[in-house]
Each structure stands twice: as C-alpha cells, then as structure tokens.
Design an enzyme around this catalytic site. Structure first.
Site, PDB file in Angstrom:
ATOM      1  N   GLY A   1       0.819  -1.207   0.000  1.00 33.40           N
ATOM      2  CA  GLY A   1       0.000   0.000   0.000  1.00 33.40           C
ATOM      3  C   GLY A   1       0.852   1.255   0.000  1.00 33.40           C
ATOM      4  O   GLY A   1       2.031   1.204  -0.358  1.00 33.40           O
TER       5      GLY A   1
ATOM      6  N   HIS B   1       2.320   4.804  -4.904  1.00 34.57           N
ATOM      7  CA  HIS B   1       2.860   6.010  -5.549  1.00 34.57           C
ATOM      8  C   HIS B   1       3.042   5.708  -7.033  1.00 34.57           C
ATOM      9  O   HIS B   1       2.663   4.609  -7.505  1.00 34.57           O
ATOM     10  CB  HIS B   1       4.169   6.440  -4.879  1.00 34.57           C
ATOM     11  CG  HIS B   1       5.168   5.325  -4.714  1.00 34.57           C
ATOM     12  ND1 HIS B   1       5.755   4.687  -5.775  1.00 34.57           N
ATOM     13  CD2 HIS B   1       5.654   4.725  -3.601  1.00 34.57           C
ATOM     14  CE1 HIS B   1       6.585   3.757  -5.334  1.00 34.57           C
ATOM     15  NE2 HIS B   1       6.528   3.743  -4.012  1.00 34.57           N
TER      16      HIS B   1
ATOM     17  N   HIS C   1       4.417   2.282  -8.073  1.00 35.32           N
ATOM     18  CA  HIS C   1       3.454   1.166  -8.094  1.00 35.32           C
ATOM     19  C   HIS C   1       2.549   1.283  -9.325  1.00 35.32           C
ATOM     20  O   HIS C   1       2.215   0.288  -9.961  1.00 35.32           O
ATOM     21  CB  HIS C   1       2.557   1.207  -6.851  1.00 35.32           C
ATOM     22  CG  HIS C   1       3.282   0.983  -5.561  1.00 35.32           C
ATOM     23  ND1 HIS C   1       3.403   1.957  -4.603  1.00 35.32           N
ATOM     24  CD2 HIS C   1       3.915  -0.108  -5.073  1.00 35.32           C
ATOM     25  CE1 HIS C   1       4.076   1.475  -3.567  1.00 35.32           C
ATOM     26  NE2 HIS C   1       4.407   0.227  -3.826  1.00 35.32           N
TER      27      HIS C   1
ATOM     28  N   LYS D   1      13.727  -1.923  -7.952  1.00 33.76           N
ATOM     29  CA  LYS D   1      14.337  -1.133  -6.870  1.00 33.76           C
ATOM     30  C   LYS D   1      14.739  -2.049  -5.714  1.00 33.76           C
ATOM     31  O   LYS D   1      15.825  -1.938  -5.180  1.00 33.76           O
ATOM     32  CB  LYS D   1      13.349  -0.080  -6.382  1.00 33.76           C
ATOM     33  CG  LYS D   1      13.864   0.649  -5.186  1.00 33.76           C
ATOM     34  CD  LYS D   1      12.955   1.750  -4.760  1.00 33.76           C
ATOM     35  CE  LYS D   1      13.480   2.360  -3.481  1.00 33.76           C
ATOM     36  NZ  LYS D   1      13.182   1.525  -2.320  1.00 33.76           N
TER      37      LYS D   1
ATOM     38  N   LEU E   1      11.523   6.414  -6.064  1.00 29.36           N
ATOM     39  CA  LEU E   1      10.232   6.519  -5.383  1.00 29.36           C
ATOM     40  C   LEU E   1      10.110   5.381  -4.374  1.00 29.36           C
ATOM     41  O   LEU E   1      10.456   4.231  -4.661  1.00 29.36           O
ATOM     42  CB  LEU E   1       9.085   6.435  -6.388  1.00 29.36           C
ATOM     43  CG  LEU E   1       9.004   7.534  -7.448  1.00 29.36           C
ATOM     44  CD1 LEU E   1       7.640   7.485  -8.139  1.00 29.36           C
ATOM     45  CD2 LEU E   1       9.229   8.916  -6.860  1.00 29.36           C
TER      46      LEU E   1
ATOM     47  N   SER F   1       7.568   4.307  -0.630  1.00 29.08           N
ATOM     48  CA  SER F   1       6.534   4.732   0.320  1.00 29.08           C
ATOM     49  C   SER F   1       7.177   5.379   1.534  1.00 29.08           C
ATOM     50  O   SER F   1       6.556   6.193   2.210  1.00 29.08           O
ATOM     51  CB  SER F   1       5.716   3.518   0.764  1.00 29.08           C
ATOM     52  OG  SER F   1       5.166   2.888  -0.370  1.00 29.08           O
TER      53      SER F   1
END
Ligand code: PAF
Length: 519
Positions: free
Chosen positions: A29, A32, A35, A154, A189, A191
C-alpha cells in the site's frame, strides 16, 4: 475496480475472470507513481489476450523487525484504491492479518529462502525480513494463482530471492522485474520517502547521487576498484549526514560479494535518513551486455534473434552471414573452397562489414562490395560448411567478432558463440526445437514458397542427419555451453519465444543497466 477484503471475495472474483490471464502486483500500500507504473505494465499482456490485473495491499507483519516501522507504516486504503484504479487495475485485494494468517503467525508454515541470498545487503541488516517476504508472497500466489507477478527492480534483493523461491518450488508464475521510477533529483520513489521532512528530503538525494558518481567513474575513468568505489559512496553518504547500513558490491544473480569488476556488478547501499531507511543501487558495467544464441539448424534462430535485438536496442551480430561472406569471396576469387592453404591469404586484410539497416535488417559488405543478397545463393549455401570448417577462417572471424563485441551491446547468433566467441556473455541461450517440429516448420516454409514438399518422415531424417553432422564435426561442433539456458520452441509462436528471451535477459540485465529503447 473491485475491492476485495476476504479470501472468499477473492475466490469469487477469480472464478469470474474466466480464461483471461491474471497479472498480479503485490504491494504494502501507500501507493505512488512507481506502483502505478507496475500496474500499467501488468495491463500490457505482451500480445496475448487482455489480462485482468489484481493489486494486493497488505502490510505484512512478518517482514518487519521488532524495532522497525510496522505500526507507523502508512495505511491509506481509499487513496490506494483510487490510485490503483487510475492505473488500470481491475481488483484490489486488501485482506486483514486474520484473513491472511487465520491461525495467527505462530501457526503459519513459513518459508526460508536460501541463506546464500540473504547473507549480504538488506538480509544481513534485517534478519528474518526475506523469510517474511517469501512467506507472504507464496501465500498470496497460492490464493491468487496469477500467470504473472510484477515487482520493482528497486528492491533488487527481494526480486532475486522471489525469482529463486518461485523457481525452486516450481510455482507456475512468471516473475517480472520492472524499472525503478525516480524523482527529478534521482531519489527512487518509495513509500518511506513520505516520512522525510524538507531538509531530510534534500539529504536523501545523496544516495542516488553517490551511486551515480561511482557508475560514472567506471564508465568515464575506467575505475575498476570496487572497494575504492564502495568506500567513496560511504564517505559521500556520511558527509551528507546519512547513517550508512551498508555499501556492497555483489554479483547481481548470486548476490555474492565481488572484489573485481567482471561483468555486470550490483553496487547497492542502504542508509538511514532521519526516520527512513532508504535503499538504492546502480549496476556497474565494464561493457554493455552481450547475448549469445546458438542451437541446431532450422530452430528459427535468425528470425527470433533479429526481432529480439530490435526490441532491446541491441546490435544483431549474424555470424553465419560472416561465414557466408567469406565463402562468397572464396568463390569470387576462384579458389578451391576445400583447400585451407588457398583460402588463408584471402583473410589477410579482409574488410568485412555488418551494418543494421531499417527494421533490423542487416547489410553485409566484403572489401567494399554489398553482398547481402549474394550470400544467400544456393552456391554459397552449398559450400559454407566447408569454408567455415577451416581453422584459419574460424580464428579470423572469431577475432573479428570479439573485436565487435569489445564494447558489448549486441546479440550474436551462430555456432560456438557462447563457448568460443563470447564465453562471458551475460545470457547464453541454446534455442532448439524437436526434430518433428523443425520438420513441420520446414514443410510449411517449402509449401509457402511454392516448392514441392517431401513427406514429413523424409524431412525428419534429413534434419536428424544434419544435427548428427553438426554435432560430431571436428571444428566448432554444435554443443550447448554448460551455462546456456535451453529454450525449446515447440508449440510457441515467434512472439512467445521473443517474450521468453526478453524475460531471461531481464533476469540477468535489469532495466537500470540496459533500458529498452522507446517504442
Ligand atoms: O515490496 C513490497 O512492497 C513487499 O515486500 C511485498 C513484495 C508486497 C511483500 O509484502
């Protein structure tokens, strides 16, 4: 988009998918744009029927250590649903802990990926983390049963470990790594970036900057001292005020430490920046990647290799065309093709040029003459094996092919390419098909070109005989390199074979190291 919160709802939705392929993006979850790019890729089904895309949102307690951020990990289901829907997802599966682990974590069967893959990088600093990741992902795969799972490159160690677990346990799912998305200043990027305040956010940019600087030193300055490069990254991070967990250089597949820059090397770092633990990496390359494709005659190597090269922006090196070009020269010179001593002088100062024209088609020039079409004549076909069997010819052309490969960035197709010419290729493929399949394809080809079609049994006998000759001849016999992947193309379309080659390539060479050319 459907929101599914129980396993029963998931199963009902799954049944309604019918025969559409199902592509799965697991997340924790706090979605961003990174995802969302995974979800968009999941929607592309690579030429097959349109896929249904399911995203999972589950903050998995098993993968957090006691002093880690499980309780404050951002949870924003409504916003996640909006972002997943906007990227094209068809369903969002967001179960609670009791739904996924009904007997509680104590009662759960747990997985333990190989220790060798967890000894370094994040595995060393987060004990039990990858056991927790593997356990939840296998639980989700069992419930969802997708054909494909997409993960970000990543988290490279996570990607390698999950690919290995899926392979070792024979789970029928393709695991696809996808490119890392970055902010304008290079920060990947994540979370966890949202924990950072303005000053910390500025500090965090040191992570990608230090890694990029290391990569630039390899390319620009030819610095191959991995220990020195890692030390420079550490100093850069510490000077920026980050607290370094590790900076390590490892082999991207085995994740074992590397001391010398041989082939593709992963330089990865993790550092604490205020409340966030950030990770990032670069791939260091002494040259661009090389793919070597070999296999028996009639397996469709040329068609597939040409298209694969185009798709990945690699140069297509058709070594068979080079042997044909020398054969053409031998014939033009009126020399006996069987006489090595007479052929040898033609190789002195030979000017053989391969260039790629539009749509991946290749032009071949010998000593200034364009012989692209001439080398496909029946006369050349009849004598190319004899010419290619002379060791002086093989040595001269192997040298030339190796010179062409010095900078890499190519796919080479031909005999002994993975064994003699490019033994250090990043990917070696032995592309083959059964004799029956090759006979069937040959019959189809003859029919389409208006030639008489012999009985299949006769074609099969011819192909088996050719295989026997090719694999038993003294010079450059047809053999599969020990580290080549065998790809049997029976029943696969050309598109499906290319797709498999791309996947094999991506398991070894990530997007960061060799991006695909823009379509
Ligand atoms: O990468 C993540 O977000 C998680 O580790 C994953 C794969 C969803 C498993 O919880």
């Amino acid at each position: 988009m459907r929101l599914l919160q129980s396993c029963a709802e998931l199963q009902a939705w799954r049944r309604n998918c019918g025969t559409s392929p199902l592509h799965f993006v697991p997340t924790m979850g706090a979605l961003h744009a990174g995802h969302q790019s995974l979800i968009r890729r999941a929607c592309h089904s690579g030429g097959g029927p349109a896929a249904q895309v399911l995203v999972s949102v589950f903050v998995n307690p098993l993968q957090f250590g006691p002093s880690e951020d499980f309780s404050r990990y951002p949870r924003q289901l409504e916003r996640d649903a909006e972002l997943a829907a906007a990227a094209g997802a068809h369903a969002l599966f967001a179960p609670g802990v009791e739904e996924l682990y009904p007997g509680g974590p104590e009662e759960l069967t747990r997985l333990q990926p190989p220790r060798s893959l967890q000894q370094g990088l994040c595995g060393r600093h987060r004990p039990g983390h990858f056991d927790g990741v593997a356990t939840v992902v296998l639980r989700l795969l069992g419930l969802i049963r997708p054909q494909r799972m997409l993960l970000g490159e990543k988290d490279w160690q996570q990607l390698v470990i999950l690919q290995r677990v899926v392979h070792d346990l024979g789970v029928p799912v393709e695991v696809l790594g996808c490119p890392t998305l970055r902010e304008a200043d290079g920060l990947a990027l994540s979370s966890r970036n949202r924990y950072l305040d303005g000053e910390q956010r500025r500090q965090a940019a040191a992570l990608p900057a230090s890694l990029r600087a290391a990569a630039a030193q390899v390319v620009g300055g030819g610095n191959r001292d991995l220990a020195a490069l890692a030390a420079a990254v550490r100093t850069h991070l510490e000077q920026a005020g980050l607290v370094v967990d590790y900076v390590e250089a490892v082999c991207p597949r085995s994740l074992q430490p590397r001391s010398a820059l041989t082939g593709l090397t992963l330089l990865a770092a993790a550092a604490h920046c205020g409340p966030s633990r950030l990770i990032d990496h670069v791939f260091l390359m002494s040259r661009a990647p090389i793919v070597a494709i070999d296999g028996p005659a009639g397996a469709g190597k040329s068609t597939v290799t040409r298209a694969f090269a185009e798709r990945l922006g690699l140069i297509y090196l058709d070594t068979g065309a080079m042997y044909r070009a020398v054969t053409w020269l031998v014939q033009q010179s009126g020399v006996d093709a069987a006489d090595a001593a007479a052929v040898a002088p033609l190789l002195q100062g030979l000017d053989l040029e391969l260039s790629t024209a539009a749509a991946g088609s290749q032009r071949v020039r010998v000593n200034g003459t364009d012989v692209t079409d001439a080398i496909r004549s029946p006369e050349v076909t009849a004598q190319v094996s004899a010419v290619a069997a002379h060791s002086c010819v093989r040595e001269a052309l192997t040298r030339q092919q190796q010179a062409m490969g010095e900078r890499g960035g190519l796919v080479a197709e031909g005999r002994d390419i993975g064994t003699a010419v490019f033994p250090d290729a990043e990917l070696k493929v032995f592309l083959t098909a059964t004799v029956a399949e090759r006979a069937r394809r040959r019959a189809l080809d003859l029919e389409q070109r208006g030639f008489p079609v012999p009985p299949l049994a006769e074609l099969e006998a011819q192909i088996a005989e050719r295989d026997h000759l090719d694999s038993t001849r003294a010079v450059a016999p047809l053999t599969q390199a020990a580290d080549a992947v065998e790809l049997i193309t029976d029943g696969l379309s050309i598109e499906a074979v290319i797709e498999q080659l791309v996947q094999l390539f991506r398991q070894r060479v990530p997007h960061d190291a060799w991006p695909e050319p823009a379509a």
